[in-house]
Enzyme design. Structure first.
Site, PDB file in Angstrom:
ATOM      1  N   GLU A  99      15.516  61.335  38.313  1.00 11.08           N
ATOM      2  CA  GLU A  99      14.226  60.665  38.458  1.00 11.08           C
ATOM      3  C   GLU A  99      14.251  59.322  37.738  1.00 11.08           C
ATOM      4  O   GLU A  99      14.754  59.207  36.613  1.00 11.08           O
ATOM      5  CB  GLU A  99      13.136  61.557  37.852  1.00 11.08           C
ATOM      6  CG  GLU A  99      11.762  60.940  37.800  1.00 11.08           C
ATOM      7  CD  GLU A  99      10.792  61.791  36.986  1.00 11.08           C
ATOM      8  OE1 GLU A  99       9.600  61.452  36.978  1.00 11.08           O
ATOM      9  OE2 GLU A  99      11.235  62.799  36.378  1.00 11.08           O
ATOM     10  N   PHE A 100      13.702  58.316  38.382  1.00 16.52           N
ATOM     11  CA  PHE A 100      13.535  57.034  37.715  1.00 16.52           C
ATOM     12  C   PHE A 100      12.157  56.992  37.068  1.00 16.52           C
ATOM     13  O   PHE A 100      11.145  57.213  37.729  1.00 16.52           O
ATOM     14  CB  PHE A 100      13.678  55.875  38.710  1.00 16.52           C
ATOM     15  CG  PHE A 100      13.571  54.516  38.065  1.00 16.52           C
ATOM     16  CD1 PHE A 100      14.701  53.880  37.587  1.00 16.52           C
ATOM     17  CD2 PHE A 100      12.340  53.901  37.908  1.00 16.52           C
ATOM     18  CE1 PHE A 100      14.600  52.640  36.968  1.00 16.52           C
ATOM     19  CE2 PHE A 100      12.240  52.665  37.285  1.00 16.52           C
ATOM     20  CZ  PHE A 100      13.371  52.034  36.825  1.00 16.52           C
ATOM     21  N   ILE A 101      12.122  56.719  35.784  1.00 21.80           N
ATOM     22  CA  ILE A 101      10.864  56.604  35.051  1.00 21.80           C
ATOM     23  C   ILE A 101      10.644  55.136  34.700  1.00 21.80           C
ATOM     24  O   ILE A 101      11.484  54.514  34.032  1.00 21.80           O
ATOM     25  CB  ILE A 101      10.863  57.471  33.779  1.00 21.80           C
ATOM     26  CG1 ILE A 101      10.986  58.955  34.149  1.00 21.80           C
ATOM     27  CG2 ILE A 101       9.591  57.224  32.965  1.00 21.80           C
ATOM     28  CD1 ILE A 101      11.066  59.880  32.948  1.00 21.80           C
ATOM     29  N   ASP A 125      20.488  64.186  20.265  1.00 23.55           N
ATOM     30  CA  ASP A 125      21.012  62.833  20.044  1.00 23.55           C
ATOM     31  C   ASP A 125      19.857  61.840  20.046  1.00 23.55           C
ATOM     32  O   ASP A 125      19.847  60.850  20.769  1.00 23.55           O
ATOM     33  CB  ASP A 125      22.018  62.481  21.149  1.00 23.55           C
ATOM     34  CG  ASP A 125      22.823  61.221  20.847  1.00 23.55           C
ATOM     35  OD1 ASP A 125      22.791  60.757  19.679  1.00 23.55           O
ATOM     36  OD2 ASP A 125      23.470  60.686  21.764  1.00 23.55           O
TER      37      ASP A 125
END
Length: 343
Positions: free
Chosen positions: A142-144, A247
């Site tokens: 998904e592109f946020i 991380d």
């Protein structure tokens, strides 16, 4: 890990020349059903080209897009490359690595999905992991769209604590697969005891790497002495296997256009929640963050005494990845604990 950057930027410059010719040229149709050898040959060539590009193939089939309008290079740090694919079904975020097989991205995808399923803090939903025909691997997710800042610190602290509270493991400490911290293997063998897990698979593993890579017997021997004596640092603490990002530094923290926090590029495993703060030396967590976090996940006795123990894992990893510039920080922590524990 500070080099493992894959941030999605709303302002990345467009380089739409990389758009697929397939997305701009419809497949030929035969209105009467008669054979047209040249067109049939052209169609086969197009389909073959699509099969040679598994990223575009997934986007144009399972991704429900019919057109790839363009791509934008985002940059993936010194480990991966990253691009935004703009399509008529919306944008997709793609990371590739030309040297490493799909196992690294498979571990990332499992971690992202585990965090996503907690419905607590926003993370990009992974869609597809695969191998590249020329070697290497890719992940589509998904592109946020990011906002202009990292968002509110108290909101980040609260939502991170909600994730830790929501996701616990009944298998103990570890994860379903081994994954990576940066490009270093991270061993996640299920272990019932947290101190044993952290001693063997986090500190011990990094110390062995330093010994093999640099012949650093001094840090190895002192580190092993520390490992044998850390149990008193956990007196009075309640230890539970919580889902950790693993991380969490500033490059892996952002916010969406609504201002809600977003975390990405994980090295997930189930561990003691305090281990999540091991990268705090380059995460910029302030008082508002910790106050909000501890309202959801109460501070355990001895928190301050254990804080540097969790920093140590990441300093050792940076030493192994980037060289001697991080050795003194790791050694200083080890020696301070040996003095504190009279070991």
């Amino acid at each position: 890990m500070a080099a493992n950057v894959a941030l999605l930027s709303a302002s990345s410059p467009s380089t739409s020349a990389a758009a697929s010719f397939l997305s701009r040229r419809p497949l030929p149709r035969c209105c009467s059903g008669a054979a047209f050898p040249k067109r049939a040959s052209s169609r086969l060539s197009i389909m073959a080209a699509l099969g040679d590009d598994p990223i575009r193939e997934w986007i144009l089939t399972e991704g429900k897009a019919t057109q790839i309008k363009g791509t934008r290079s985002i940059g993936g740090g010194c480990i991966n490359s990253a691009q935004r694919y703009d399509t008529d079904a919306g944008p997709f975020f793609v990371k590739t690595n030309s040297r490493i097989g799909p196992e690294m991205f498979e571990g990332e995808a499992l971690g992202l999905k585990a965090m996503y399923d907690t419905k607590s803090i926003r993370v990009p939903l992974p869609y597809k992991v695969g191998s590249l025909p020329t070697g290497g691997s890719f992940i589509i997710m998904e592109f946020i769209e990011f906002g202009r800042s990292r968002g509110d610190q108290s909101n980040l602290g609260r939502k991170l604590a909600e994730m830790h509270k929501a996701a616990k493991s009944d298998k103990g400490y570890g994860f379903h697969v081994d994954n990576t911290i940066g490009s270093t293997p991270q061993i996640n063998t299920w272990t019932a005891d947290w101190i044993e897990f952290y001693s063997k698979h986090r500190l011990g593993y990094q110390l062995e790497l330093a010994s093999r890579r640099y012949g650093d017997s001094a840090i190895y021997e002192k580190g092993q002495r520390l490992i044998k004596n850390i149990r008193p640092l956990f007196d009075g603490a309640v230890l539970e296997p919580c889902l950790l990002h693993g991380d969490l530094w500033s490059g892996n923290i952002s916010s969406d256009t609504k201002g809600d926090p977003v975390i990405l590029d994980p090295a997930c495993y189930y561990g003691h929640n305090e281990a999540e703060f091991g990268m705090s030396w380059c995460a910029g967590f302030g008082g508002e963050f910790y106050n909000a976090y501890f309202q959801v996940m109460p501070k355990q006795p001895g928190f301050e005494k254990r804080r540097d123990l969790y920093l140590l894992y990441h300093y050792l990893n940076h030493y192994n990845l980037f060289g001697s510039g991080y050795r003194s920080s790791a050694m200083s922590i080890i020696e301070d604990y040996l003095h504190l524990l009279a070991a």
